[in-house]
Design a protein around this motif. Structure first.
Motif, short mmCIF file in Angstrom:
data_model
loop_
_atom_site.label_atom_id
_atom_site.label_comp_id
_atom_site.label_asym_id
_atom_site.label_seq_id
_atom_site.Cartn_x
_atom_site.Cartn_y
_atom_site.Cartn_z
N PHE A 1 0.82 -1.21 0.00
CA PHE A 1 0.00 0.00 0.00
C PHE A 1 0.86 1.26 0.00
N GLU A 2 2.10 1.15 0.46
CA GLU A 2 3.00 2.29 0.47
C GLU A 2 3.45 2.69 -0.93
N GLN A 3 3.19 1.84 -1.91
CA GLN A 3 3.67 2.09 -3.27
C GLN A 3 2.59 2.79 -4.09
N GLU A 4 3.02 3.47 -5.14
CA GLU A 4 2.07 4.20 -5.98
C GLU A 4 1.06 3.27 -6.62
N LEU B 1 -6.09 -4.46 6.72
CA LEU B 1 -4.83 -5.05 7.20
C LEU B 1 -3.74 -3.99 7.26
N THR B 2 -3.74 -3.04 6.33
CA THR B 2 -2.77 -1.94 6.38
C THR B 2 -2.99 -1.09 7.63
N ALA B 3 -4.25 -0.80 7.93
CA ALA B 3 -4.57 -0.03 9.14
C ALA B 3 -4.14 -0.79 10.39
N GLN B 4 -4.36 -2.08 10.39
CA GLN B 4 -3.97 -2.90 11.55
C GLN B 4 -2.45 -2.87 11.74
N TYR B 5 -1.71 -2.91 10.64
CA TYR B 5 -0.24 -2.84 10.72
C TYR B 5 0.19 -1.51 11.33
N HIS C 1 0.57 11.06 4.57
CA HIS C 1 -0.56 10.69 3.71
C HIS C 1 -1.86 11.41 4.02
N LEU C 2 -1.83 12.49 4.79
CA LEU C 2 -3.08 13.13 5.22
C LEU C 2 -3.97 13.53 4.05
N THR C 3 -3.40 14.06 2.99
CA THR C 3 -4.22 14.55 1.88
C THR C 3 -4.18 13.63 0.66
N HIS C 4 -3.67 12.42 0.84
CA HIS C 4 -3.68 11.44 -0.26
C HIS C 4 -4.99 10.67 -0.19
N GLU C 5 -5.85 10.91 -1.15
CA GLU C 5 -7.22 10.39 -1.06
C GLU C 5 -7.27 8.87 -1.01
N ARG C 6 -6.31 8.18 -1.63
CA ARG C 6 -6.36 6.72 -1.62
C ARG C 6 -6.13 6.14 -0.22
N TRP C 7 -5.62 6.97 0.71
CA TRP C 7 -5.41 6.52 2.08
C TRP C 7 -6.62 6.81 2.97
N ARG C 8 -7.66 7.37 2.37
CA ARG C 8 -8.82 7.78 3.17
C ARG C 8 -9.38 6.62 4.01
N GLU C 9 -9.62 5.47 3.37
CA GLU C 9 -10.18 4.33 4.09
C GLU C 9 -9.24 3.84 5.19
N VAL C 10 -7.94 3.91 4.94
CA VAL C 10 -6.98 3.50 5.98
C VAL C 10 -7.11 4.42 7.19
N PHE C 11 -7.21 5.72 6.95
CA PHE C 11 -7.41 6.67 8.06
C PHE C 11 -8.68 6.31 8.85
#
Length: 790
Positions: free
Chosen positions: A443-446, A505-509, A523-533
């Protein structure tokens, strides 16, 4: 010669019953276990069928008859009806042999079919739900669709698979496999005489097979055939597996030749469930046996199920299909059937289904997960208990993962032996930590969805540390075959089965490894991380305030320019102390929305191509509206986009080629009408502390009255239309105590404002996800939102 079958006389039956009582306490089951049909006394045990027939005077195969008598301590010659004195003498009536065989094969088939269907209806017509309730398979069954081209057998590159996809919205929220042609499973089963049905764990393979068996008995699928359903998980060793013997016992015929004759005529529908559930050391032999049997008795129909990627697919002449994930219609049908089983009336079931579907539409992530029967059944079960989807989505994801990692096999008594010994020794919790590591690394990758096989193996080896590359491949295959959490999308290209699981699973990590600060900073303003937040906030529970404070502090970095700070001060000044009951943060949000809309009108010169940007900012106004629960406020926020569209885009239609002048006039008039209506609505909400709606409406009415007074020729249309737009904007700016200078932002400042608004919107959404966070913590955070940091 002695015939092949014998039956006991009445006197013999009496003697046998007496011996049964004395030796086996009247238990025919115990007797059956002691019967030996060969000279090898170690080879004991027969089914109950010949024993029951023996005690009812029916004919029994001679080896069984003799074995039963010997187990009872009786001489078979004294028990048999009209037993000859010399075994080598011909039978008294040779006609008995021919009558046993029954010359009319169709009559025999009907007799056997009736017998087998009775057993199938008794054993396989019901299924057990996750809540342990048993229901008729047809009451839950939803028509299955299959993919006739296996995605895992195709060749493709990652760029090709991603072509035309938006990773967040398109890519495997629905399953990449859905790109293939979907065919009705019932039609495909009718089409092919030898069929291998593949699918993920819980994809509905077994239910599909049971449905076909029951439909065959009802005469709705292959009505002329005899259905035989074999659950292959009952096989312990390959030496036990003999299809001819099994089918013969199911037919309950006295003569094996009769069974062979039926098979030679092609009168059997052989349904074999769960090749993947055969112990790994026996699977190849069982697979070969099925292949040889299907070739020897080629006129019959064979349908075999197996988990995707468990076998090497070496069954010749079999067609391979893959069960597709449910589409929206199938989800609704399944939910309808599921809830109908838990209530007293159809009206109650329909109401529950409608409520359930409405909740799914509101929660895209759960909807995207609940596309296989097992996970959809879990979701329906939770909803039936709560009458709602869980406020903490992580609870549902955790239960779903545990179900796939361990409980699904345990419920059915299956002990799999996939993967290396190192992997088999991992607990369910340790397996989940391994998956969390892999999910986060990717998930850390583009490009965060698709793995090359060697990349996935590397991540697995990194986590487990003490395994070889070859062992890591075995682990990968085990996770894929046993749990269905990895899916091979094309040759050597994998992804998680559901993006939702990868995000969870990314959020759990991140929680487990205390990386919340890194998450916010990077990643605050990276929209693809929204669900992880959102999931991190969910998992943090009462401690989620720490996350929100970090987010609020990081968001302030985006508004460190004089103009943006001035805009925030303006939003606070014009809304402070307003008489309405909308919260201060909500009032500031709507004020910033109006300012932002004017900013875009200013910078883009009323260009139609940029009207979508009104939607962008309006999203944030709606976020606050949802948070404060004010429906009037929400309606007004929704309407701003409509007004912006009509008011600030009058010049748009000229790109399409000079419209009729009256159409342009109508468009301008509509824009003014919207602005007037919205002004009246805004006054009712009392969001601004000094807003003269009467004066503004008066100005707007006056401007509107001049629209039809001057219908311009084509050369003047665009110029004059923009004049109207500029006049309208000037009126609105004055009404809200705004100036063109305040809303004249650079592209960089607009980008910063968008990031700031997005971050604040995400803070609210995270608060809603963190249902256990103390209210006082949130009140302190909310009080500082959309204000300069003091």
């Amino acid at each position: 010669m002695m015939g092949r079958s014998l039956n006991a006389s009445q006197t013999g039956i009496d003697k046998a019953n007496s011996a049964l009582n004395n030796k086996f306490k009247g238990s025919r089951e115990s007797l059956a276990l002691e019967v030996s049909t060969t000279n090898n006394s170690k080879n004991k045990g027969i089914t109950l069928q010949p024993v029951h027939k023996f005690f009812t005077g029916k004919t029994v195969d001679k080896p069984y008859f003799i074995g039963i008598c010997e187990a009872l301590g009786l001489k078979w010659q004294e028990i048999a009806e009209s037993a000859p004195k010399n075994e080598s003498q011909p039978e008294k009536k040779n006609q008995e042999k021919s009558s046993e065989k029954i010359s009319d094969i169709n009559k025999l088939v009907q007799q056997v079919r009736q017998h087998c269907c009775e057993k199938i209806q008794y054993l396989h017509s019901k299924i057990r739900l996750l809540n342990l309730q048993q229901i008729d398979v047809d009451k839950l069954y939803v028509d299955v669709y299959v993919l006739e081209k296996l995605s895992s057998m195709s060749f493709a590159t990652i760029p090709k698979l991603l072509e035309g996809s938006n990773l967040r919205d398109d890519f495997d929220r629905f399953g990449l496999g859905q790109r293939g042609k979907r065919s009705p499973g019932f039609e495909v089963a009718n089409k092919y005489s030898r069929l291998m049905v593949l699918g993920k764990p819980g994809s509905g393979k077994s239910t599909f097979l049971r449905h076909l068996a029951v439909d065959c008995c009802k005469g709705e699928f292959q009505p002329d055939l005899i259905p035989i359903l074999i659950e292959l998980r009952s096989i312990k060793t390959a030496s036990q597996f003999d299809l001819l013997k099994y089918i013969h016992e199911e037919f309950d015929l006295s003569d094996e030749e009769q069974t062979k004759q039926i098979l030679k005529q092609g009168k059997v529908l052989v349904l074999l469930d769960g090749l993947d559930e055969v112990p790994s050391q026996s699977r190849r032999d069982v697979q070969n046996h099925i292949s040889e049997f299907s070739q020897q008795y080629y006129k019959n129909r064979f349908i075999l199920t197996c988990r995707t990627q468990t076998t090497e697919y070496t069954l010749p002449a079999f067609e391979f299909v893959e069960v597709a994930d449910f589409n929206k219609e199938q989800v609704e049908s399944f939910a309808q059937n599921w809830f109908a089983t838990s209530v007293q009336t159809s009206e109650e079931g329909e109401k529950l289904k409608e409520d359930f579907m409405a909740k799914l539409r509101q929660n895209k992530q759960i909807a995207d997960l609940a596309v296989t029967p097992i996970l959809l059944s879990l979701t329906c079960w939770v909803f039936s208990e709560l009458k709602d989807l869980p406020s903490k989505r992580s609870q549902l994801y955790t239960t779903g993962l545990n179900l796939l990692l361990q409980q699904w096999d345990e419920k059915r008594g299956i002990n799999r032996e996939f993967g290396s010994e190192r992997y088999r020794k991992l607990s369910s919790e340790e397996k989940q930590k391994l998956l969390s590591y892999v999910a986060h690394r990717k998930f850390e990758q583009e490009q965060y969805v698709l793995f090359e096989e060697n990349q996935l193996q590397t991540y697995i080896a990194e986590y487990l540390k003490d395994i070889s590359t070859e062992d890591s491949k075995q682990v990968l295959k085990a996770i894929e075959a046993q749990h269905g959490l990895f899916i091979e999308r094309a040759q050597g290209i994998y992804s998680f089965s559901h993006l939702t699981f990868q995000e969870y699973l990314t959020a759990q990590y991140i929680i487990d490894h205390q990386q919340v600060e890194n998450l916010v900073a990077e990643h605050l303003t990276h929209e693809r991380w929204r669900e992880v937040f959102l999931l991190v906030a969910d998992l943090m529970g009462e401690s989620a305030g720490d996350l929100l404070l970090l987010m609020q502090k990081e968001a302030q970095k985006y508004i460190n320019t004089p103009k943006l700070q001035e805009l925030l001060r303006w939003a606070d000044e014009v809304t402070a102390g307003a008489a309405g009951d909308v919260k201060p943060v909500g009032r500031r949000a709507l004020a910033l929305t109006i300012a932002y809309t004017n900013t875009h009108a200013n910078i883009y010169g009323y260009d139609y191509d940029y009207t979508y940007d009104y939607d962008y900012t309006n999203t944030y106004a709606n976020t606050y509206a949802d948070a404060i629960g004010n429906t009037d406020f929400k309606a007004y926020a929704d309407a701003i986009i409509l007004a912006g569209f009509n008011v600030y885009a009058f010049g748009a239609s000229y790109d399409a080629g000079m419209p009729d002048p009256y159409d342009v006039a109508d468009a301008i008039a509509n824009g003014y009408a919207d602005a007037i209506d919205l002004t009246r609505d805004l006054e009712k909400l009392k969001i601004f502390n000094s807003f003269n709606s009467t004066e503004l409406i008066k100005q707007l009415e006056a401007q509107k009255s001049h629209i039809y007074a001057h219908i311009y020729d084509e050369k003047q249309q665009q110029k004059e239309s923009q004049k109207f737009a500029e006049s309208l904007q000037e009126s609105l700016l004055n009404a809200f105590n705004l100036t063109r200078e305040k809303v004249d932002l650079s592209r960089d400042e607009i980008s910063r404002l968008e990031n700031y608004l997005y971050a604040n919107s995400l803070i609210i959404q995270c608060k809603q996800a963190a249902v256990e966070m103390p209210s006082k913590t949130w009140e302190a955070i909310e009080e500082r939102m959309l204000l300069m940091d003091k």
